[in-house]
Design a protein around this motif. Structure first.
Motif, PDB file in Angstrom:
ATOM      1  N   SER A  77     -17.587 -83.879 -61.381  1.00 58.32           N
ATOM      2  CA  SER A  77     -17.945 -82.823 -60.430  1.00 58.32           C
ATOM      3  C   SER A  77     -18.838 -83.337 -59.313  1.00 58.32           C
ATOM      4  N   ARG A  78     -19.102 -84.652 -59.314  1.00 52.20           N
ATOM      5  CA  ARG A  78     -19.919 -85.219 -58.233  1.00 52.20           C
ATOM      6  C   ARG A  78     -19.216 -85.016 -56.893  1.00 52.20           C
ATOM      7  N   VAL A  79     -19.988 -84.751 -55.866  1.00 52.71           N
ATOM      8  CA  VAL A  79     -19.408 -84.662 -54.532  1.00 52.71           C
ATOM      9  C   VAL A  79     -18.893 -86.059 -54.169  1.00 52.71           C
ATOM     10  N   ILE A  92     -13.215 -84.579 -52.760  1.00 55.78           N
ATOM     11  CA  ILE A  92     -13.410 -83.179 -52.418  1.00 55.78           C
ATOM     12  C   ILE A  92     -13.001 -82.910 -50.961  1.00 55.78           C
ATOM     13  N   TYR A  93     -13.067 -83.942 -50.144  1.00 55.25           N
ATOM     14  CA  TYR A  93     -12.712 -83.736 -48.740  1.00 55.25           C
ATOM     15  C   TYR A  93     -11.226 -83.442 -48.555  1.00 55.25           C
ATOM     16  N   LEU A 129      -9.627 -81.460 -50.566  1.00 50.43           N
ATOM     17  CA  LEU A 129      -9.540 -80.017 -50.788  1.00 50.43           C
ATOM     18  C   LEU A 129      -9.950 -79.272 -49.518  1.00 50.43           C
ATOM     19  N   ILE A 130     -11.007 -79.781 -48.887  1.00 44.21           N
ATOM     20  CA  ILE A 130     -11.504 -79.111 -47.680  1.00 44.21           C
ATOM     21  C   ILE A 130     -10.472 -79.204 -46.551  1.00 44.21           C
ATOM     22  N   TYR A 144      -8.123 -76.506 -47.114  1.00 42.99           N
ATOM     23  CA  TYR A 144      -8.670 -75.214 -46.679  1.00 42.99           C
ATOM     24  C   TYR A 144      -8.372 -74.990 -45.194  1.00 42.99           C
ATOM     25  N   LYS A 145      -8.612 -76.056 -44.420  1.00 42.82           N
ATOM     26  CA  LYS A 145      -8.490 -75.920 -42.958  1.00 42.82           C
ATOM     27  C   LYS A 145      -7.069 -75.547 -42.567  1.00 42.82           C
ATOM     28  N   GLU A 170      -5.170 -73.801 -44.280  1.00 45.40           N
ATOM     29  CA  GLU A 170      -4.871 -72.446 -44.757  1.00 45.40           C
ATOM     30  C   GLU A 170      -5.403 -71.359 -43.839  1.00 45.40           C
ATOM     31  N   VAL A 171      -6.455 -71.676 -43.089  1.00 47.75           N
ATOM     32  CA  VAL A 171      -7.108 -70.609 -42.293  1.00 47.75           C
ATOM     33  C   VAL A 171      -6.486 -70.491 -40.895  1.00 47.75           C
TER      34      VAL A 171
END
Lengths: 206, 206
Positions: free
Chosen positions: B189-191, B195-196, B198-199, B202-203, B205-206
């Motif tokens: 779960s460390r950053v 994780i980027y 996933l981000i 997100y972009k 999707e919006v």
């Protein structure tokens, strides 16, 4: 090497609205020894609220004085009332070896980081923006326009994730809770100054 | 921010002899998806040992060639035979998203750290030197003199603990195993760079 000198640790659970940080935080408090930080506020107590348990109730004058004294880990003004996390109260618990958790928004978390960088910063993420939209829409309290604004706000907030130590994607609640609990346990096994006390003890024994 | 780029993670479980790292490691492999790294050796296979499972069996000539090529995360010579952790084999697993655990002594762990600093280094400590003495004495295979030497050696080794990320005191085995498991979960779960991804999603999707 860990920075913390306190035997209790401060966990900051943060993330965009709708990611589920409140639920995760509640479960953490119910199922572990971690304690929720009690906020200070200038709004009046509601029926059933107890001073020192629900909130520390205070006046705007006192609150402003505390701000000037650097008495808050973070604070914010919401609809004309102040809400803040009293630094002294949190530090007292940490010194007693009690873990404390704060549930706050991203701006608040960044403020805590400047005052108490030894904290462990956990970012709760929704599994997708589509899911976040669904959750916010489900609440039925916001217009489509407000929701769109909220989502674009979330995208901006997510860019602060590199200031955090951990990131937990809240797709399945049980798994997310288990991960946050594991983080609490693991952080207590970090090599820290505390371990040197044990090693000093070893030396005396040999 | 985490350094690792591989989706699998390398856990190095290390500590003085008698601290119980072998038992903890075994439990971790049995109870989680973490896989044990297979060592390469120049000693001949014993009955029942399978090449590629128990060990990778090889010649001294080949082993030396591999050393020159920087092919090992760490290696050591024991009673005229070489033993080493083949870097390529470990990296292959990490790239496939498989977690790998190495159980090695402190010198070996420090070597791994120079080659693969992204590893997660866990130091297993005995609860006290008195307890360690009891455990080693209990094996009945060493003289009092050898045990004294071993304990003073342990004290020296323990000073390397600041090169490690985590430290788990193995007083009560179940608790120690639970802690190591929590470390594995928390580290995922460390950053990190992952994780980027996933981000980025997100972009879109919006």
């Amino acid at each position: 090497m860990d920075k913390a000198e306190h035997s209790g640790k401060l966990f900051i659970i943060s993330g965009p609205s709708g990611a589920g940080k409140g639920t995760i935080c509640k479960r953490l408090i119910e199922e572990t020894k971690v304690q929720l930080s009690v906020s200070m506020t200038t709004r009046g107590p509601r029926p059933g609220e107890i001073d020192g348990v629900s909130y520390y109730f205070t006046t705007k004058e006192e609150f402003r004085k505390e701000i000037e004294n650097g008495g808050f880990l973070e604070y914010a003004e919401v609809y004309g009332n102040f809400y803040g996390t009293p630094k002294e109260k949190v530090l007292e618990k940490l010194e007693q070896g009690i873990d404390v958790v704060l549930e706050i928004d991203i701006q608040g978390a960044l403020n805590v980081k400047t005052v108490y960088p030894e904290g462990i910063f956990i970012f709760i993420l929704p599994p997708s923006m589509a899911e976040l939209r669904k959750r916010i829409t489900g609440r039925g309290s916001e217009t489509q326009e407000a929701i769109d604004l909220r989502l674009s706000q979330t995208l901006k907030e997510v860019s602060y994730i590199d200031k955090y130590d951990y990131c937990v994607v809240n797709g399945e609640l049980e798994e997310a809770v288990a991960r946050v609990k594991a983080i609490v346990v693991a952080e207590h096994s970090r090599v820290s100054r505390n371990i040197y006390k044990l090693i000093e003890k070893y030396k005396e024994e040999v």
